[in-house]
Motif scaffolding. Structure first.
Motif, PDB file in Angstrom:
ATOM      1  N   VAL A 153       2.913  10.403  -9.600  1.00  0.00           N
ATOM      2  CA  VAL A 153       2.197  10.714 -10.849  1.00  0.00           C
ATOM      3  C   VAL A 153       1.428  12.016 -10.691  1.00  0.00           C
ATOM      4  N   PHE A 154       0.734  12.187  -9.568  1.00  0.00           N
ATOM      5  CA  PHE A 154      -0.059  13.395  -9.355  1.00  0.00           C
ATOM      6  C   PHE A 154       0.840  14.629  -9.291  1.00  0.00           C
ATOM      7  N   LYS A 155       1.962  14.515  -8.598  1.00  0.00           N
ATOM      8  CA  LYS A 155       2.897  15.642  -8.505  1.00  0.00           C
ATOM      9  C   LYS A 155       3.478  15.972  -9.873  1.00  0.00           C
ATOM     10  N   GLY A 156       3.822  14.956 -10.647  1.00  0.00           N
ATOM     11  CA  GLY A 156       4.349  15.174 -11.993  1.00  0.00           C
ATOM     12  C   GLY A 156       3.359  15.886 -12.896  1.00  0.00           C
ATOM     13  N   ILE A 157       2.085  15.499 -12.798  1.00  0.00           N
ATOM     14  CA  ILE A 157       1.051  16.131 -13.620  1.00  0.00           C
ATOM     15  C   ILE A 157       0.849  17.586 -13.213  1.00  0.00           C
ATOM     16  N   THR A 158       0.766  17.843 -11.920  1.00  0.00           N
ATOM     17  CA  THR A 158       0.518  19.218 -11.484  1.00  0.00           C
ATOM     18  C   THR A 158       1.701  20.131 -11.768  1.00  0.00           C
ATOM     19  N   GLU A 159       2.925  19.573 -11.793  1.00  0.00           N
ATOM     20  CA  GLU A 159       4.079  20.391 -12.146  1.00  0.00           C
ATOM     21  C   GLU A 159       4.147  20.644 -13.649  1.00  0.00           C
ATOM     22  N   LYS A 160       3.802  19.640 -14.447  1.00  0.00           N
ATOM     23  CA  LYS A 160       3.873  19.784 -15.902  1.00  0.00           C
ATOM     24  C   LYS A 160       2.776  20.687 -16.442  1.00  0.00           C
ATOM     25  N   VAL A 170       0.840  -1.202   0.000  1.00  0.00           N
ATOM     26  CA  VAL A 170       0.000   0.000   0.000  1.00  0.00           C
ATOM     27  C   VAL A 170       0.872   1.247   0.000  1.00  0.00           C
ATOM     28  N   TRP A 171       1.944   1.237   0.776  1.00  0.00           N
ATOM     29  CA  TRP A 171       2.844   2.387   0.809  1.00  0.00           C
ATOM     30  C   TRP A 171       3.469   2.621  -0.561  1.00  0.00           C
ATOM     31  N   LEU A 172       3.907   1.544  -1.226  1.00  0.00           N
ATOM     32  CA  LEU A 172       4.489   1.683  -2.570  1.00  0.00           C
ATOM     33  C   LEU A 172       3.475   2.226  -3.564  1.00  0.00           C
ATOM     34  N   GLN A 173       2.225   1.766  -3.485  1.00  0.00           N
ATOM     35  CA  GLN A 173       1.199   2.261  -4.405  1.00  0.00           C
ATOM     36  C   GLN A 173       0.898   3.738  -4.138  1.00  0.00           C
ATOM     37  N   MET A 174       0.875   4.150  -2.883  1.00  0.00           N
ATOM     38  CA  MET A 174       0.647   5.562  -2.568  1.00  0.00           C
ATOM     39  C   MET A 174       1.804   6.423  -3.052  1.00  0.00           C
ATOM     40  N   GLN A 175       3.020   5.912  -2.995  1.00  0.00           N
ATOM     41  CA  GLN A 175       4.166   6.642  -3.522  1.00  0.00           C
ATOM     42  C   GLN A 175       4.031   6.818  -5.035  1.00  0.00           C
TER      43      GLN A 175
END
Length: 145
Positions: free
Chosen positions: A32-39, A22-27
Motif C-alpha cells: 500500500v505504501f509503495k503504491g501510494i508513493t508511486e501514484k 506478521v509477515w503477511l501484514q507487513m507485505q
C-alpha cells in the motif's frame, strides 16, 4: 512423546503461524505504501501509528498535495494481522490545517485513530521542514579528500 513435548510442539506451531501473519501484514503495508508513493510522487506522505496494548492498534497514512490538501486518508485499525487499510473519502479535499486543528474528527471514541493521524501529520511537517536533496553525487565525498 511426553505431554510437555507436545506442548512445546504446539507452542512452536502457534509461534510460526504468528510470524507468518506478521509477515503477511507487513507485505500488505509495504504494498500500500509503495503504491501510494508511486501514484502521488509530488506532495507528502505521513505515516502514524498507535500501539494498543489491550486496545486496537492503528496505522494512519495521510497523503497531501504540495499545497497541503488531503488526497488520501487510509486507516488500518484492528487487533489481528488480518486487518486491511480502509480509505476515508470524506476527508479528501480537506486542508491539512483543518485536519491538524481537529485530529479527533473521526470521533472521540477512537483515541488510537486520533493519535495515529496526529503522528502522521507531525511526520508530514518534519518532511516539509527538511531541505529537498538534489539528485546526483553531491552527498558523496571523494576518497582521500
Amino acid at each position: 512423546m511426553a505431554i510437555w513435548q507436545w506442548g512445546l510442539l504446539l507452542l512452536a506451531g502457534v509461534w510460526a503461524l504468528q510470524a507468518l501473519g506478521v509477515w503477511l501484514q507487513m507485505q500488505h503495508y509495504s504494498g500500500v505504501f509503495k503504491g501510494i508513493t508511486e501514484k502521488y510522487s509530488d506532495g507528502f506522505v505521513g505515516a502514524g501509528n498507535y500501539r494498543g496494548r489491550f486496545k486496537r492498534g492503528t496505522i494512519a497514512l495521510v497523503v497531501v498535495t504540495p499545497d497541503l490538501i488531503v488526497r488520501r486518508l487510509l486507516l488500518m485499525s484492528g487487533r489481528t494481522v488480518f486487518t486491511k487499510f480502509k480509505r476515508h473519502e470524506e476527508f479528501e479535499g480537506m486542508t491539512l490545517d483543518r485536519l491538524r486543528s481537529d485530529p479527533a474528527i473521526l470521533g472521540e471514541e477512537h483515541p488510537g485513530v486520533t493519535e495515529a493521524v496526529t503522528r502522521a501529520i507531525e511526520q508530514i511537517d518534519r518532511a516539509r521542514a527538511e531541505p529537498r536533496r538534489q539528485p546526483g553525487l553531491s552527498g558523496i565525498s571523494a576518497a582521500g579528500a
